[in-house]
Write a protein that holds these residues in place. Structure first.
Motif, mmCIF file in Angstrom:
data_model
loop_
_atom_site.group_PDB
_atom_site.id
_atom_site.type_symbol
_atom_site.label_atom_id
_atom_site.label_comp_id
_atom_site.label_asym_id
_atom_site.label_seq_id
_atom_site.Cartn_x
_atom_site.Cartn_y
_atom_site.Cartn_z
ATOM 1 N N ARG A 1 32.847 -10.187 15.074
ATOM 2 C CA ARG A 1 33.484 -9.599 13.911
ATOM 3 C C ARG A 1 33.349 -8.073 13.911
ATOM 4 O O ARG A 1 34.297 -7.354 13.601
ATOM 5 N N GLY B 1 39.758 -13.399 8.834
ATOM 6 C CA GLY B 1 38.670 -14.369 8.703
ATOM 7 C C GLY B 1 39.132 -15.629 7.977
ATOM 8 O O GLY B 1 38.817 -16.753 8.370
ATOM 9 N N TRP C 1 34.338 -16.037 15.063
ATOM 10 C CA TRP C 1 34.207 -15.151 13.902
ATOM 11 C C TRP C 1 32.749 -15.069 13.474
ATOM 12 O O TRP C 1 32.403 -15.313 12.347
#
Ligand SMILES: [Zn+2]
Length: 373
Positions: free
Chosen positions: A160, A312, A155
């Motif tokens: 992302r 996330g 992430w």
């Protein structure tokens, strides 16, 4: 800036759980409320105490009660707490209708509120948790089919951005609505996934199962307004009746709030059908009471941005200590997805919520005086 009398939007914008709680409690005391608190066994990120607080205004044995609840979805408590505190400040100026009481339940999921999570310390979504655990749990095959999309290994920046593009594509495709419904309707197979309904009653459910019958069994009528954020167009409130509410509740809600009330999961609702919401559970706990449950859902950011924040968050908590370097970013994205630091957004929410609370009080008072149930 302070567009709403008694409400300081700028101060609210940066407020954490403990500050929001302190403002709520001091406003409740100033309004003359009876306050009781149920402590949560865990602590917040700064070691602070966590609790669900109940503030009661009006007669203890009132026949008609309005319950205004916040924070079933943790971080969404920023929005709900803001409404509760603003109403309390206004309530200290106005008199309640005769025979009507108002109960404000602050932070149903205080852990999620304090830790900037929608879920609780077990990653349980409180509004997917009220299912019968003695029976086989429903399987959400569509969630499992889409799981790869919401379970990235990493992430950081480029991952992302790429993830965002994929999700954006999928959501805007012909099957977009079905995909979002599959991801958000609730699942019991992935304890570290999204919209996890749990495999046993959560702390919040057990707390409510104890509290609700004690506090509300004596009522004839109980209106519930449960405040949520994160779904729908920016600043727009949708009033939704949970699927478990009976036809009489729908008639009452229509009478009090007008035609703009949707059914969770209906064609015209921003929400997918969900299993295990807490307000349907509350109605089952109070079979002698005419319960009228309505969730007020306030839109924030585009749905992909909100989902991305939840992805996330789930990623972070799969290894909270190992991924601590990312916690600040993930929490900031989550907070923004559920409580934009924008005074215009906050003003829109307060205007709609306070108007709805007024309608609920008028409706309860009218039904009480006319002896309607
Ligand atoms: Zn919510």
């Amino acid at each position: 800036m302070s567009a709403i009398p008694g409400h300081d939007a700028a101060a609210t914008a940066g407020e954490n759980y403990t500050e929001a709680r302190a403002r709520f409690l001091s406003s409740a005391r100033a309004a003359g409320a009876e306050i009781s608190s149920i402590d949560h066994p865990l602590r917040g990120p700064a070691g602070q105490a966590l609790a669900t607080d109940l503030a009661w205004l009006g007669p203890a044995n009132a026949q008609a009660v309005l319950l205004i609840a916040s924070g079933a979805h943790g971080v969404e408590g920023h929005c709900g707490s803001m409404v509760q505190t603003a109403w309390l400040r206004a309530a200290s100026r106005d008199r309640l209708p005769d025979g009507v009481a108002v109960a404000l339940l602050h932070a149903i999921n205080p852990f999620g509120f304090a830790w900037t999570r929608r879920t609780d310390h077990e990653n349980i979504d409180i509004n997917r948790n009220w299912v019968d655990f003695a029976r086989p749990l429903p399987v959400n095959a569509a969630y499992l089919a889409h799981e790869g999309l919401v379970r990235p290994e990493h992430w950081d920046g480029p991952v992302r951005a790429a993830f965002h593009a994929v999700l954006e594509d999928a959501a805007s495709g012909t099957d977009g609505r079905a995909m979002i419904a599959a991801l958000t309707s609730g699942q019991h197979d992935r304890p570290d996934g999204l919209f996890f309904g749990g495999r046993a009653a959560s702390w919040s459910r057990a707390m409510l199962e104890d509290l609700l019958p004690r506090a509300f069994r004596h009522c004839r009528q109980l209106a519930i307004i449960d405040i949520h954020s994160g779904l729908g167009p920016f600043g727009r409130g949708e009033r939704m009746i949970p699927a478990g509410a009976g036809p009489a509740a729908r008639v009452r809600a229509g009478r009090w709030y007008g035609l703009g009330v949707t059914l969770v999961g209906g064609e015209d609702s921003v929400s997918a059908a969900v299993t295990g919401d807490w307000m349907s559970g509350a109605a089952r706990l109070l079979p002698e009471v005419a319960v009228t449950p309505v969730a007020m859902e306030f839109g924030t950011r585009p749905v992909v941005q909100v989902l991305e924040a939840l992805v996330g968050d789930a990623w972070l908590w799969r290894d909270r200590p190992g991924r601590a370097d990312h916690a600040g970013d993930v929490m900031a994205a989550t907070r923004d997805a559920f409580f934009p630091a924008d005074p215009v957004w906050q003003g829109m929410i307060l205007g709609q919520a306070l108007a709805m609370i007024g309608q609920a009080l008028e409706g309860l008072s009218h039904d009480l005086s006319e002896n309607i149930e």
